[in-house]
Design a protein around this motif. Sequence first.
Motif, PDB file in Angstrom:
ATOM      1  N   GLU A  21       0.822  -1.211   0.000  1.00  0.00           N
ATOM      2  CA  GLU A  21       0.000   0.000   0.000  1.00  0.00           C
ATOM      3  C   GLU A  21       0.857   1.263   0.000  1.00  0.00           C
ATOM      4  O   GLU A  21       0.470   2.276  -0.567  1.00  0.00           O
ATOM      5  N   LEU A  22       2.024   1.160   0.631  1.00  0.00           N
ATOM      6  CA  LEU A  22       2.937   2.308   0.618  1.00  0.00           C
ATOM      7  C   LEU A  22       3.340   2.617  -0.812  1.00  0.00           C
ATOM      8  O   LEU A  22       3.359   3.762  -1.247  1.00  0.00           O
ATOM      9  N   VAL A  23       3.687   1.556  -1.543  1.00  0.00           N
ATOM     10  CA  VAL A  23       4.152   1.728  -2.924  1.00  0.00           C
ATOM     11  C   VAL A  23       3.003   2.209  -3.815  1.00  0.00           C
ATOM     12  O   VAL A  23       3.199   3.077  -4.657  1.00  0.00           O
ATOM     13  N   TYR A  24       1.811   1.659  -3.595  1.00  0.00           N
ATOM     14  CA  TYR A  24       0.669   2.030  -4.437  1.00  0.00           C
ATOM     15  C   TYR A  24       0.377   3.535  -4.399  1.00  0.00           C
ATOM     16  O   TYR A  24      -0.072   4.091  -5.385  1.00  0.00           O
ATOM     17  N   THR A  25       0.586   4.149  -3.236  1.00  0.00           N
ATOM     18  CA  THR A  25       0.202   5.564  -3.116  1.00  0.00           C
ATOM     19  C   THR A  25       1.296   6.522  -3.573  1.00  0.00           C
ATOM     20  O   THR A  25       1.104   7.733  -3.532  1.00  0.00           O
ATOM     21  N   LYS A  26       2.421   5.985  -4.006  1.00  0.00           N
ATOM     22  CA  LYS A  26       3.488   6.876  -4.480  1.00  0.00           C
ATOM     23  C   LYS A  26       3.140   7.417  -5.869  1.00  0.00           C
ATOM     24  O   LYS A  26       2.349   6.808  -6.604  1.00  0.00           O
ATOM     25  N   GLY A  27       3.783   8.500  -6.222  1.00  0.00           N
ATOM     26  CA  GLY A  27       3.424   9.200  -7.455  1.00  0.00           C
ATOM     27  C   GLY A  27       3.818   8.506  -8.745  1.00  0.00           C
ATOM     28  O   GLY A  27       3.335   8.860  -9.816  1.00  0.00           O
ATOM     29  N   GLU A  76      -2.373  -1.207 -12.054  1.00  0.00           N
ATOM     30  CA  GLU A  76      -3.040   0.077 -11.839  1.00  0.00           C
ATOM     31  C   GLU A  76      -4.434  -0.140 -11.225  1.00  0.00           C
ATOM     32  O   GLU A  76      -4.849   0.612 -10.341  1.00  0.00           O
ATOM     33  N   ARG A  85      -3.991  -0.855  -7.626  1.00  0.00           N
ATOM     34  CA  ARG A  85      -3.656   0.375  -6.894  1.00  0.00           C
ATOM     35  C   ARG A  85      -4.907   1.152  -6.531  1.00  0.00           C
ATOM     36  O   ARG A  85      -4.980   1.796  -5.492  1.00  0.00           O
ATOM     37  N   LYS A  86      -5.881   1.107  -7.437  1.00  0.00           N
ATOM     38  CA  LYS A  86      -7.109   1.874  -7.208  1.00  0.00           C
ATOM     39  C   LYS A  86      -8.160   1.046  -6.479  1.00  0.00           C
ATOM     40  O   LYS A  86      -9.302   1.474  -6.328  1.00  0.00           O
ATOM     41  N   GLY A  87      -7.795  -0.165  -6.096  1.00  0.00           N
ATOM     42  CA  GLY A  87      -8.736  -1.023  -5.369  1.00  0.00           C
ATOM     43  C   GLY A  87      -9.847  -1.549  -6.244  1.00  0.00           C
ATOM     44  O   GLY A  87     -10.908  -1.934  -5.754  1.00  0.00           O
ATOM     45  N   LYS A  88      -9.609  -1.555  -7.556  1.00  0.00           N
ATOM     46  CA  LYS A  88     -10.688  -1.958  -8.466  1.00  0.00           C
ATOM     47  C   LYS A  88     -10.609  -3.425  -8.864  1.00  0.00           C
ATOM     48  O   LYS A  88     -11.408  -3.887  -9.658  1.00  0.00           O
TER      49      LYS A  88
END
Lengths: 448, 302
Positions: free
Chosen positions: A262-268, A421, A424-427
């Motif tokens: 989750e840390l990595v997912y929220t990076k830019g 992706e 990352r968006k929880g989809k």
Amino acid sequence: MLFLREMKKTIFNVSYVLFVVVLIVALNSQEALDFSGSKMIRPKEGESYGVTHKEIPEIIMPKALEKLWSEFCENNYRTYPIGLIKHVKLNHNEQGQIAKILSDITGMDKAAVMEAQAECSDGDEEGLAFHVGEDMVMNDNGEFVFSRPDNETNHSPEEKNFRLTVRDDMDYSEFKALMQRVDDILGGGSDYDAESLIGFGAVPLSYEEALRSYELAVKSDRITGGYARLFSDYAGAMVMCVFPVFLAVIMCMKDRRARVEELVYTKGISAARVILSRYLAVIAAAMLPVMILSYISNATVWGMYGEARLDYLAPLKYDIGWIMPGAMMAVALGMCLTELTNTPIAAAVQGFWWLVDLNMGMRSVAASYSLFRLAPRHNAGESSYFRTQDFTDNYNRLAANRLLFVLLSLLVVAMTIIIYECKRKGKLNGNYKIRRAISGLGNRKNKF
Amino acid sequence: MDDIIEIKNLNKFYGKKHALQNVNLSIGQGMFGLLGKNGAGKTTLMKTLATLLPKKDGEIIICGIPIENVKEIRKIIGYLPQEFSLYPSMSVGEVMNYLGILCGLSAAERKERTEMLLQKVNLTEHRNKKVKTLSGGMKHRLGIAQALLNNPRVLIVDEPTAGLDPEERVRFRNSLSEIAQDRIVILSTHIVGDIEAACEDIAILNEGKVLYNGTVEGLLCAAQGKVFAKAVEKAKLPQLKRELMITGMHTQGKEVHVRFLSESGDDNAQACEPNIEDAYMLYLRESGAYMPLSDQGSGGEI
């Protein structure tokens, strides 16, 4: 920069050390790391030069007929539908269809063929007791003569032997079509399919052919190319089309195991950059020892050919052109399935694909470059890797195969980017369901 | 662009479960506390703000950027999840460098930010230590440091003090307060003490609904005159628990000093100044979210 960090993450890992060990052990077991004992010598007249396979109908047709007759009598057909051997037993109706084909090939009456089958099956309706051996031999005319045992005295001398021969007016294309029908009846994967019929065309290599082959190897392969080809054959088929999947799986599961996902997912950073950097890092890490070993292996022959012009870039060309596409496919599939399922199932999938592919190559004689072969083969016996003619004749097919796998792997990487992706968006919650399904299967298995 | 987060009519479902129900919040600069029981929907809200979960409907605008613009949102947020770890075989410095790359920072920026942040969270002297050798508190501080790598305008911190010892918890709260001076910090927790110490504005979440949204002072005012204390014999404690909503107690000899919520108290009770825990419990009770001990099937002491 990210690429280097990801490569470092891959290399400084126990699994990578194991990968390198497997690579070295596999190649060493096939003596592909040291070719100093395999010097290619200019052929001299009067020697034996081995055999080659040619599409000569006069040779192929009787030999294929011999095998078909033998299997028909036994009602035991050997096929390799997914590479592994499968014994096919036909029902009465299907045996009748084969008898009809044999009748078409030999000109014998179908009923006579069926009767002969019943005779040679030793009275057993299932045809299991028939023994092929001294009973059936090919005479000088290419005819097969079946001799009934002497103790069967209730036949006339004329009846005692009958001839099994290809009809005089049989056209090769018609023969191929009939054999293809046999293959279809058997469910595919037999020696009778149109592509495999050449396997019946083994002929001794003549001096002129051996000399031409030698000169082509010197001129076209510049000697080192043949050795690089053999190295690639082993490295690709034994290691690089399957083991890189483990590196990919470990790379993709690392974030999850370290609970840093989750840390990595929220990076830019974009998903494309993360996945491509990781993909290239795993490919580079996997190819690095292969490239080093290919040069170590090839260098063992550099001093053996005196003044000959060697191709010192041959290992590099084969590493990139032959081995790398297989590794790209394994890594792409590994990353895609791991991202999709969060499980290491990719290792099993790739392992199965590799096993099937490897076994499919068992029947190939040389230059096995069919379009969908994961690991092309060019190794059918001693010094076969110097069959430069086979290589050049099939070069376009090989190039198409390798290109296909490069494109396919890039497509799978693109899919991985989309999956990443979405996660990352929880989809993408399908992975949870897949994981549960897999663990459910495991639990069910444990119950038995 | 204003440093404000606007959440309007936010809804989120997990299958049929309505995890967030018409959530409306306005969060300005400083430390904002999100308080609620386990399963109240705090983590869902935090993850939605961190772009890790999609919303069903409603509107979220973070510093003027709609949440749908994920790429831009990720540039301005820092996130520390409830359950996290870091690559155990990497050193503190390597973790910061790697995650700095993922933030898109240049080598010079990474170096500068890493030094500054490690100093801020008191980890400078540990920069060469492997992550696996760090204590829980140090890992949390490193977690905060990495979340600040991109100098975010919004820092989202989910249950950060869970599992920390009291000393580390105080230190961690102080660090967050310092960080919140020039940005929005959203702190989600079920530990009332964390909110009391660090936040001015809070929201109480229960079963996906916002029960309270306002200042800590406002929450305390609502509990004014409804908190009492008295000493009782130990033997009478079980009965008292059934009759009153006890928010705290301590034992002195044969007596127990209890703190409880009541509209009027009783003859032996003295009115007390409410603390945030009292006010929080009062809100839960008044909204029907509080489940008395007897209903929970527990007959033991708190």
